[in-house]
Design an enzyme around this catalytic site. Structure first.
Site, mmCIF file in Angstrom:
data_model
loop_
_atom_site.group_PDB
_atom_site.id
_atom_site.type_symbol
_atom_site.label_atom_id
_atom_site.label_comp_id
_atom_site.label_asym_id
_atom_site.label_seq_id
_atom_site.Cartn_x
_atom_site.Cartn_y
_atom_site.Cartn_z
ATOM 1 N N GLY A 197 0.827 -1.204 0.000
ATOM 2 C CA GLY A 197 0.000 0.000 0.000
ATOM 3 C C GLY A 197 0.858 1.250 0.000
ATOM 4 O O GLY A 197 2.023 1.238 -0.432
ATOM 5 N N ARG A 200 2.431 6.219 3.526
ATOM 6 C CA ARG A 200 1.802 6.762 4.741
ATOM 7 C C ARG A 200 1.252 5.632 5.613
ATOM 8 O O ARG A 200 1.537 5.569 6.814
ATOM 9 C CB ARG A 200 0.673 7.723 4.367
ATOM 10 C CG ARG A 200 -0.055 8.325 5.573
ATOM 11 C CD ARG A 200 -1.228 9.172 5.143
ATOM 12 N NE ARG A 200 -2.272 8.379 4.514
ATOM 13 C CZ ARG A 200 -3.190 7.686 5.190
ATOM 14 N NH1 ARG A 200 -3.185 7.680 6.510
ATOM 15 N NH2 ARG A 200 -4.109 6.997 4.547
ATOM 16 N N VAL A 201 0.506 4.734 5.024
ATOM 17 C CA VAL A 201 -0.057 3.624 5.797
ATOM 18 C C VAL A 201 1.043 2.633 6.177
ATOM 19 O O VAL A 201 0.999 2.018 7.245
ATOM 20 C CB VAL A 201 -1.185 2.927 5.014
ATOM 21 C CG1 VAL A 201 -1.759 1.751 5.813
ATOM 22 C CG2 VAL A 201 -2.292 3.912 4.677
ATOM 23 N N GLU A 219 5.601 -3.485 1.019
ATOM 24 C CA GLU A 219 5.667 -3.243 -0.417
ATOM 25 C C GLU A 219 4.947 -1.917 -0.668
ATOM 26 O O GLU A 219 3.723 -1.865 -0.752
ATOM 27 C CB GLU A 219 5.008 -4.390 -1.188
ATOM 28 C CG GLU A 219 5.725 -5.721 -1.057
ATOM 29 C CD GLU A 219 7.095 -5.737 -1.720
ATOM 30 O OE1 GLU A 219 7.400 -4.790 -2.485
ATOM 31 O OE2 GLU A 219 7.855 -6.681 -1.482
ATOM 32 N N CYS A 254 1.952 0.482 -8.464
ATOM 33 C CA CYS A 254 3.136 1.023 -7.797
ATOM 34 C C CYS A 254 4.375 1.025 -8.677
ATOM 35 O O CYS A 254 5.308 1.783 -8.427
ATOM 36 C CB CYS A 254 3.409 0.254 -6.510
ATOM 37 S SG CYS A 254 3.651 -1.526 -6.755
#
Length: 482
Positions: A197, A200-201, A219, A254
């Site tokens: 993800g 930030r998370v 990742e 990504c």
């Protein structure tokens, strides 16, 4: 998301407890159990491919080619590959022992499953980014909780149904939820957390894992830059390959090329090459009904992308929209150092800034000044330029002459570095991620062996000291040889 029923915290805790009990019973340890479950994964993807296609269409407007190529096909191939390699992967290793006095200690590295693990996966490639690590966890002998993204509800619901149908529910569970449910999941004690993800998370996940000293694979995303060496590459082919990687899932991946560096004298030619590549991909326009271009995931992200285009200082080529679809859009006439809004964070959409530089060295300097990217793409036929990127840059992966295609190569690890995450998977690297290398020795309990180690026991004497100093005084090559 209204049709997705979230699990309560109590049910999530119970699933965690059940998976722990299953692991402690040794249910997942036999290789035959693992093989069967891996084959079931392959059957799931193969037998239910039409249902998976429908779910991807419902959530993302994905064309079948962009479902089979990066998701369904790799799941089947990876599961079957793991079955073929499982004996070799799981076999204990006996390293070479150079010192004769301990050569009979049966020095062994056991491949032990880490235990009860959780996979928290994203919405953009919901199947392969869930089942890729899942295959490694099954092969390693772990029990697994899967938390799919609530932002791809059709895929999440189907995944829950299929996992319960095809896999052993004692060892593999799917739970649904959003932020609150994920926070509860992270409060539980796991033996490994695998998260894909945003950065930030990812920081939140890492902080939660740290409270329980839980190993974690992150990742994450990041701005994946491209350098095009106009002097030493085929600009038409480079543009075609870059655009192919950028348009996958409408740039919502990504590993999508985030921006392109090119020397000033070749900027115009590259922009034109992108235009020609777009025409060859979508002769009637990218937004034509037959173009099969994926859509942006939701209105919020769509508005964000439109806002970026409204605020950029660059020249925009493209930018047309229809519903939640946006045609691939090229933004040029940007220079370094750039503080343009397009360069503040990962774009995650079909917008491609093209930034002119004076030299390859200036491009490298700019790349090094930013966060460490997940992937760095380089288009050049000049080995000296390639060596510069190998030696002077850092990234999770370094890919020459291609974009996106590295995900089809399980022989190399896929993973980030620094800002783009840590840990890796694909192929055997997925197995390794969920495996603890458990070192072991078995020293024969016989007088002859003890006699060889007699000098370690008190009372110490000059011989004991000489024994203890042996390694400290090993010969070191002369400085002239170093």
């Amino acid at each position: 998301m209204s049709n997705l029923e979230f699990h309560t915290n109590d049910k999530i805790s119970q699933a965690h407890k059940d998976l722990r009990q299953t692991f402690l019973k040794g249910t997942t340890l036999p290789l035959e159990f693992r093989r069967h479950q891996l084959l079931q994964v392959a059957r799931l993807a193969q037998e239910k491919q039409e249902a998976i296609l429908s779910a991807l269409e419902a959530d993302l407007g994905r064309h079948p080619v962009e479902a089979y190529l990066p998701e369904i096909g790799p799941i089947v191939a990876s599961a079957l590959g793991a079955v073929q390699c499982l004996d070799d992967w799981a076999r204990p290793e006996n390293p070479h022992i150079s010192e004769q006095w301990r050569s009979n200690w049966n020095t062994t590295i056991h491949k032990a499953p880490k235990g009860v693990v959780v996979i928290i996966s994203p919405w953009n490639y919901p199947w392969i980014i869930t089942f890729g690590p899942l295959i490694g966890a099954i092969a390693a002998g772990c029990t697994v909780l899967i938390k799919p993204s609530e932002h791809s509800p059709a895929c999440a619901k189907l995944m829950q149904d299929l996992v319960s149908e095809y896999l052993d529910p004692r060892a593999f569970r799917v739970v649904q939820g959003a932020v609150d449910e994920t926070a509860h999941i992270l409060s539980l004690k796991w033996d490994h957390i695998f998260f894909t993800g945003s950065t930030r998370v990812g920081r939140i996940v890492a902080e939660a894992a740290g409270k329980n000293l839980t190993p974690v694979t992150l990742e994450l995303g990041g701005q994946c830059p491209v350098f095009v060496d106009g002097k030493n590459t085929n600009l038409s082919l480079a543009a075609k390959r870059i655009l192919w990687g950028k348009q996958q899932n409408a740039g919502q991946v990504c590993v999508a090329p985030n921006h392109v560096f090119v020397e000033k004298e070749f900027e115009g030619k590259l922009v034109s090459a992108f235009g020609e590549a777009a025409k060859s991909f979508w002769p009637d326009g990218a937004l034509d009904a037959k173009s099969n271009l994926a859509r942006i995931v939701n209105k919020g992200h769509f508005k964000h992308l439109q806002s970026l285009l409204a605020r950029t200082k660059g020249l925009i080529k493209g930018g047309k929209t229809e519903g939640l679809r946006m045609e691939p859009t090229f933004v040029h006439n940007l220079n370094v150092p750039t503080d343009d809004v397009l360069m503040t964070s990962e774009i995650f959409g079909p917008i491609l800034p093209i930034i002119s530089v004076n030299s390859v060295d200036e491009a490298i300097e700019n790349i090094r000044s930013g966060p460490t990217p997940l992937v760095l793409y380089v288009f050049t036929e000049d080995q000296e330029v390639k060596n510069k990127f190998i030696q002077q840059t850092q990234s999770g992966q370094l890919i020459f002459q291609e974009t996106f295609g590295q995900l089809a190569v399980p022989e190399i690890p896929f993973g980030g570095q620094g800002d783009s995450g840590y840990g890796a998977y694909l192929g055997k690297y997925s197995f390794d991620t969920f495996t603890h290398l458990r070192g072991s020795i078995d020293v024969p309990l016989i007088p002859e062996v003890d006699a060889a180690m007699a000098l370690k026991y008190p009372p110490y004497n000059p011989g004991s000291e000489a024994f203890a100093k042996y390694n400290a005084n090993l010969p070191i090559p002369d400085k002239s040889q170093s």
